[in-house]
Design an enzyme around this catalytic site. Structure first.
Site, PDB file in Angstrom:
ATOM      1  N   LYS A  95       0.840  -1.208   0.000  1.00 47.30           N
ATOM      2  CA  LYS A  95       0.000   0.000   0.000  1.00 47.30           C
ATOM      3  C   LYS A  95       0.876   1.259   0.000  1.00 47.30           C
ATOM      4  O   LYS A  95       0.683   2.166  -0.807  1.00 47.30           O
ATOM      5  CB  LYS A  95      -0.925  -0.006   1.226  1.00 47.30           C
TER       6      LYS A  95
ATOM      7  N   ASP B  61      -6.402   1.210   0.865  1.00 52.02           N
ATOM      8  CA  ASP B  61      -6.433   1.404   2.316  1.00 52.02           C
ATOM      9  C   ASP B  61      -7.829   1.038   2.818  1.00 52.02           C
ATOM     10  O   ASP B  61      -8.656   0.520   2.068  1.00 52.02           O
ATOM     11  CB  ASP B  61      -6.038   2.848   2.686  1.00 52.02           C
TER      12      ASP B  61
END
Ligand code: SF4
Length: 219
Positions: A123, A141
């Site tokens: 991420k 996220d």
């Protein structure tokens, strides 16, 4: 209810863009290194909380060279208002040493190299390459995952890797970076975890979660 088609996902993004035309990165940073640190610090905390500590951290330790030589306790002191700060401080120090010794003080451009740095997951790497190097990527996220699942872009049981791949398949590549920001803003300010604004949502006629929620409210 079946999953949303590519065309419907693009429609959702268009509607999100009408709501949040200026959606972009809300973390404060001045260069690629400070963004990397800010994203690393944002794990399990808000961008706002991170923005409150990074000015102090970077005033004291402006570069990876300074952080590589810093005492971990001093890094901890700067970021102690954030969750997991001890672990984050340790990772920042170790990551800075690697950036100084292996990459001459510059962060690597490749995702495959970024994810080898302590505390940097896929991420974080996606956020950094998109934001700093303008390389198409979609970082998943908590907001991106929640909105994707509620809308029916992907299945509830999908893990973040599958969510990312599904979004990349259903969104044109030239819109990946902006879409990432749109999903985050939409999740943060409109499709909130606890009280999503379904009754005033432009997507409530095609959102499986919204349809259910509104039916419940009516009955
Ligand atoms: Fe989120 Fe509700 Fe809109 Fe669905 S209808 S996207 S759950 S706010």
């Amino acid at each position: 209810m079946s999953l949303l088609s590519k065309a419907k996902v693009v429609y959702c993004i268009d509607e999100m863009e009408k709501l949040f035309p200026n959606a972009g990165c809300e973390l404060l940073y001045t260069n690629e290194f400070s963004l990397l640190i800010a994203v690393l610090l944002s794990a399990q905390t808000t961008d706002k909380a991170v923005n409150n500590v990074t000015p102090v951290l970077f005033e004291k330790f402006p570069s990876p060279y300074d952080l590589a030589e810093a005492d971990v306790k001093d890094i901890e002191e700067c970021i102690k208002r954030l969750g997991l700060y001890k672990n984050k401080a340790k990772n920042i120090k170790e990551l800075s040493i690697i950036i100084v010794t292996k990459y001459n003080g510059r962060i690597p451009r490749e995702k495959s190299e970024l994810v080898k740095l302590p505390g940097v997951g896929i991420k974080t790497a996606n956020v950094v390459v998109a934001e700093v190097f303008n390389e198409p990527a979609i970082a998943v996220d908590t907001h991106v995952e929640r909105v994707s699942k509620r809308l029916g872009v992907c299945r509830y049981k999908d893990n973040v890797g599958v969510v990312e791949e599904t979004l990349k398949r259903k969104i044109p590549k030239n819109r990946w970076i902006k879409s990432h920001h749109l999903f985050i803003h939409f999740g943060r300010y409109h499709c909130l975890a606890r009280n999503p604004k379904c009754s005033e949502c432009p997507l409530n006629d095609m959102c499986r979660f919204g349809i259910k929620t509104l039916k419940k409210q009516e009955s």
